[in-house]
Motif scaffolding. Structure first.
Motif, PDB file in Angstrom:
ATOM      1  N   LYS A  62       0.818  -1.204   0.000  1.00 28.59           N
ATOM      2  CA  LYS A  62       0.000   0.000   0.000  1.00 28.59           C
ATOM      3  C   LYS A  62       0.856   1.260   0.000  1.00 28.59           C
ATOM      4  O   LYS A  62       0.332   2.373   0.088  1.00 28.59           O
ATOM      5  CB  LYS A  62      -0.934  -0.013   1.211  1.00 28.59           C
ATOM      6  CG  LYS A  62      -1.934  -1.162   1.178  1.00 28.59           C
ATOM      7  CD  LYS A  62      -2.907  -1.094   2.312  1.00 28.59           C
ATOM      8  CE  LYS A  62      -3.826  -2.319   2.357  1.00 28.59           C
ATOM      9  NZ  LYS A  62      -4.534  -2.574   1.104  1.00 28.59           N
ATOM     10  N   TRP A  81       1.986   7.118  -0.295  1.00 30.36           N
ATOM     11  CA  TRP A  81       0.856   6.373   0.260  1.00 30.36           C
ATOM     12  C   TRP A  81      -0.236   6.297  -0.789  1.00 30.36           C
ATOM     13  O   TRP A  81      -0.564   7.300  -1.415  1.00 30.36           O
ATOM     14  CB  TRP A  81       0.309   7.076   1.511  1.00 30.36           C
ATOM     15  CG  TRP A  81       1.301   7.172   2.617  1.00 30.36           C
ATOM     16  CD1 TRP A  81       2.602   6.768   2.599  1.00 30.36           C
ATOM     17  CD2 TRP A  81       1.080   7.747   3.901  1.00 30.36           C
ATOM     18  NE1 TRP A  81       3.193   7.036   3.802  1.00 30.36           N
ATOM     19  CE2 TRP A  81       2.282   7.639   4.623  1.00 30.36           C
ATOM     20  CE3 TRP A  81      -0.028   8.332   4.534  1.00 30.36           C
ATOM     21  CZ2 TRP A  81       2.421   8.097   5.930  1.00 30.36           C
ATOM     22  CZ3 TRP A  81       0.103   8.786   5.830  1.00 30.36           C
ATOM     23  CH2 TRP A  81       1.312   8.664   6.523  1.00 30.36           C
ATOM     24  N   ASN A  82      -0.777   5.120  -0.933  1.00 29.43           N
ATOM     25  CA  ASN A  82      -1.831   4.955  -1.922  1.00 29.43           C
ATOM     26  C   ASN A  82      -3.164   5.415  -1.328  1.00 29.43           C
ATOM     27  O   ASN A  82      -3.906   4.626  -0.755  1.00 29.43           O
ATOM     28  CB  ASN A  82      -1.902   3.501  -2.373  1.00 29.43           C
ATOM     29  CG  ASN A  82      -2.751   3.364  -3.600  1.00 29.43           C
ATOM     30  OD1 ASN A  82      -3.562   4.242  -3.915  1.00 29.43           O
ATOM     31  ND2 ASN A  82      -2.593   2.270  -4.305  1.00 29.43           N
ATOM     32  N   MET A  83      -3.448   6.700  -1.519  1.00 27.48           N
ATOM     33  CA  MET A  83      -4.600   7.302  -0.846  1.00 27.48           C
ATOM     34  C   MET A  83      -5.932   6.746  -1.319  1.00 27.48           C
ATOM     35  O   MET A  83      -6.948   6.939  -0.660  1.00 27.48           O
ATOM     36  CB  MET A  83      -4.580   8.822  -1.039  1.00 27.48           C
ATOM     37  CG  MET A  83      -3.399   9.499  -0.386  1.00 27.48           C
ATOM     38  SD  MET A  83      -3.405   9.258   1.390  1.00 27.48           S
ATOM     39  CE  MET A  83      -4.782  10.297   1.874  1.00 27.48           C
ATOM     40  N   PHE A  84      -5.956   6.072  -2.448  1.00 30.78           N
ATOM     41  CA  PHE A  84      -7.218   5.528  -2.928  1.00 30.78           C
ATOM     42  C   PHE A  84      -7.382   4.053  -2.585  1.00 30.78           C
ATOM     43  O   PHE A  84      -8.173   3.349  -3.190  1.00 30.78           O
ATOM     44  CB  PHE A  84      -7.373   5.772  -4.432  1.00 30.78           C
ATOM     45  CG  PHE A  84      -7.608   7.218  -4.730  1.00 30.78           C
ATOM     46  CD1 PHE A  84      -8.859   7.761  -4.550  1.00 30.78           C
ATOM     47  CD2 PHE A  84      -6.565   8.035  -5.117  1.00 30.78           C
ATOM     48  CE1 PHE A  84      -9.081   9.100  -4.784  1.00 30.78           C
ATOM     49  CE2 PHE A  84      -6.791   9.381  -5.357  1.00 30.78           C
ATOM     50  CZ  PHE A  84      -8.048   9.916  -5.189  1.00 30.78           C
ATOM     51  N   ASP A  85      -6.605   3.616  -1.620  1.00 28.37           N
ATOM     52  CA  ASP A  85      -6.805   2.270  -1.100  1.00 28.37           C
ATOM     53  C   ASP A  85      -7.886   2.350  -0.017  1.00 28.37           C
ATOM     54  O   ASP A  85      -7.748   3.118   0.931  1.00 28.37           O
ATOM     55  CB  ASP A  85      -5.487   1.760  -0.518  1.00 28.37           C
ATOM     56  CG  ASP A  85      -5.613   0.331  -0.052  1.00 28.37           C
ATOM     57  OD1 ASP A  85      -4.956  -0.532  -0.634  1.00 28.37           O
ATOM     58  OD2 ASP A  85      -6.379   0.080   0.902  1.00 28.37           O
ATOM     59  N   PRO A  86      -8.941   1.546  -0.176  1.00 26.76           N
ATOM     60  CA  PRO A  86     -10.053   1.627   0.779  1.00 26.76           C
ATOM     61  C   PRO A  86      -9.596   1.419   2.221  1.00 26.76           C
ATOM     62  O   PRO A  86     -10.100   2.068   3.129  1.00 26.76           O
ATOM     63  CB  PRO A  86     -10.983   0.492   0.354  1.00 26.76           C
ATOM     64  CG  PRO A  86     -10.530   0.053  -0.985  1.00 26.76           C
ATOM     65  CD  PRO A  86      -9.144   0.547  -1.216  1.00 26.76           C
ATOM     66  N   LEU A  89      -7.915   4.498   3.581  1.00 27.56           N
ATOM     67  CA  LEU A  89      -8.937   5.504   3.867  1.00 27.56           C
ATOM     68  C   LEU A  89      -9.658   5.184   5.170  1.00 27.56           C
ATOM     69  O   LEU A  89      -9.974   6.081   5.949  1.00 27.56           O
ATOM     70  CB  LEU A  89      -9.926   5.593   2.708  1.00 27.56           C
ATOM     71  CG  LEU A  89      -9.384   6.317   1.476  1.00 27.56           C
ATOM     72  CD1 LEU A  89     -10.360   6.232   0.321  1.00 27.56           C
ATOM     73  CD2 LEU A  89      -9.100   7.782   1.806  1.00 27.56           C
ATOM     74  N   LEU A 172     -12.515   4.338  -8.201  1.00 27.09           N
ATOM     75  CA  LEU A 172     -12.563   5.503  -7.319  1.00 27.09           C
ATOM     76  C   LEU A 172     -13.735   5.386  -6.349  1.00 27.09           C
ATOM     77  O   LEU A 172     -13.593   5.627  -5.145  1.00 27.09           O
ATOM     78  CB  LEU A 172     -12.729   6.781  -8.141  1.00 27.09           C
ATOM     79  CG  LEU A 172     -11.484   7.366  -8.776  1.00 27.09           C
ATOM     80  CD1 LEU A 172     -11.837   8.592  -9.583  1.00 27.09           C
ATOM     81  CD2 LEU A 172     -10.478   7.739  -7.695  1.00 27.09           C
ATOM     82  N   VAL A 174     -15.430   2.664  -5.359  1.00 25.68           N
ATOM     83  CA  VAL A 174     -15.224   1.589  -4.391  1.00 25.68           C
ATOM     84  C   VAL A 174     -14.277   2.052  -3.289  1.00 25.68           C
ATOM     85  O   VAL A 174     -14.472   1.766  -2.117  1.00 25.68           O
ATOM     86  CB  VAL A 174     -14.656   0.334  -5.084  1.00 25.68           C
ATOM     87  CG1 VAL A 174     -14.224  -0.699  -4.062  1.00 25.68           C
ATOM     88  CG2 VAL A 174     -15.684  -0.264  -6.027  1.00 25.68           C
TER      89      VAL A 174
END
Lengths: 238, 238
Positions: A62, A81-86, A89, A172, A174
């Motif tokens: 991630k 950081w993969n900010m669009f990882d659920p 978030l 996006l 999801v």
DNA sequence: GCGCCCTCTTTTGTCTTAGAAAATATGCCG
DNA sequence: CGGCATATTTTCTAAGACAAAAGAGGGCGC
């Protein structure tokens, strides 16, 4: 410290990942900083090195950490950081994020959701239209005071994203939906606001049905901006 | 089958993750399908179960697979794949993706980059403006025929995303930049196109400098739509 | 024959131990 | 004092054993 202890979920490595992940996004470990070596953390969390390493791989995947022999493991800069990882978030949501976090999230939403409505109006299939309609019906039928209010709202927006037939749009949606759910709950949007938002949702649906992409976009814009104002008001009130 | 063999990178579990990840996004394993059990794959790839499991955790973290005892490991539906993970995008790029893949990617780009230019014009700091200017200068100085042409272009756009001061915008940029680089190379955009795009880039810079968000957005829109047309033309020509 | 419960089997999950490899730090020698 | 060999620390890989989850199937009572 962000503490997830006690309620260990199903499997250990997920719990460890979630414990360490929360610490990282919560700022307990700072970017650039080296965290203790594997054996030390194993002792602290009372898990085997195998489980810890599996958790590390999750965090590495991630973009939160990176490890190298002899040097150890350190927190990567936030831009990686993969900010669009659920999951990330979620960790953010649970760590009482700064107002800027939600501002930025909403900013993004106001960028891509109107565009999605526009695309959906152009590209949706009849089946996808039906799903949007069904989602709207669910909103109208939602029991006030329950989570249905929030989940049906999110479902409506997801249905539109699906109807764009653009995989990235779906992704996006999801990603951010669970963060949005958290935000809605947190701001405990009043029922009146929800009821008032129904006509706006209906207008979007109608525009998509008619294939009117310009109107769909405009209506979505309107909806989101009033929704954001409401949220702001409710959060400040706390 | 997407085959990554031979050139095993630094460490084994990353190689395994990348081998299996490529198979998945390349369609060798289909969503919903159960893949062979751990021991079988260990033998096939000639790695220990430890390494394989670490690779599995990476793939799980990216939403590609899910495992349960007794049932095994299966490929998740595409909607759960984290499409904004840079690594996944790389696997896609390497698997000769369908034209829709790049169409969708560009569609997304046309959604968020104009919005980013708009935001940057409003929010950029003086330092961020300087970085954008420097990136533009790099474009002007780029040696035609080298990768500089592509990398400086991407750097320019990244600088704008940074200047939005919205973490999610930055994350989007970091995610897609390597896929874009691949696309640029693949379409082998002709040097003329690059030279012709310089004024457009300059116009965006000027608008951001002036704080003219409307113009910044419009110029970015113009730039991306001509750029997309060029790419389409070049790809079709193959 | 039918339905329920118990046992068996398969597969992932966790732990332990051992040694290899990477990369820095140290110290010897010229 | 500089360069090369050696030591040390930490992650990386391997292998073996057992635990836990969750179907599958068989036996028993009715």
């Amino acid at each position: 410290m962000a503490n997830q202890a006690n309620n260990r979920p199903q499997n250990i490595h997920n719990w460890v990942a979630s414990e360490l992940g929360s610490r990282i996004v919560g700022g307990f470990y700072a970017p650039g900083e080296y965290i203790p070596n594997e054996n030390t953390i194993c002792e602290e969390l009372e898990v085997s090195r195998t489980s810890l390493r599996e958790a590390f791989k999750v965090l590495t995947a991630k973009g939160l950490i990176e490890s190298r022999p002899k040097l150890g493991t350190r927190i990567r800069e936030r831009r990686h950081w993969n900010m669009f990882d659920p999951v990330i978030l979620n960790w953010f949501s649970q760590s009482k994020p700064s107002p800027e976090f939600y501002t930025s999230l909403y900013e993004i939403r106001e960028v891509f959701e109107p565009a999605a409505a526009e695309l959906a109006a152009k590209k949706r299939t009849p089946e996808q239209l039906e799903i949007i309609e069904a989602a709207y019906a669910k909103m109208e039928a939602a029991q006030l005071g329950t989570d249905e209010v929030y989940t049906s709202d999110i479902e409506f927006h997801m249905a539109i994203l699906d109807a764009t037939n653009n995989e990235f749009m779906v992704s996006l949606g999801v990603s951010i939906q669970s963060a949005l759910l958290e935000l809605f709950r947190l701001s405990s949007t009043i029922q009146d606001d929800f009821l008032q938002s129904l006509p706006g949702h209906k207008a979007i649906y109608t525009a998509i049905e008619a294939g009117d992409s310009v109107r769909a976009k405009a209506e979505m814009n309107k909806l989101l901006s009033t929704s954001q104002e409401t949220l702001k008001k409710n959060i400040e009130r706390e």
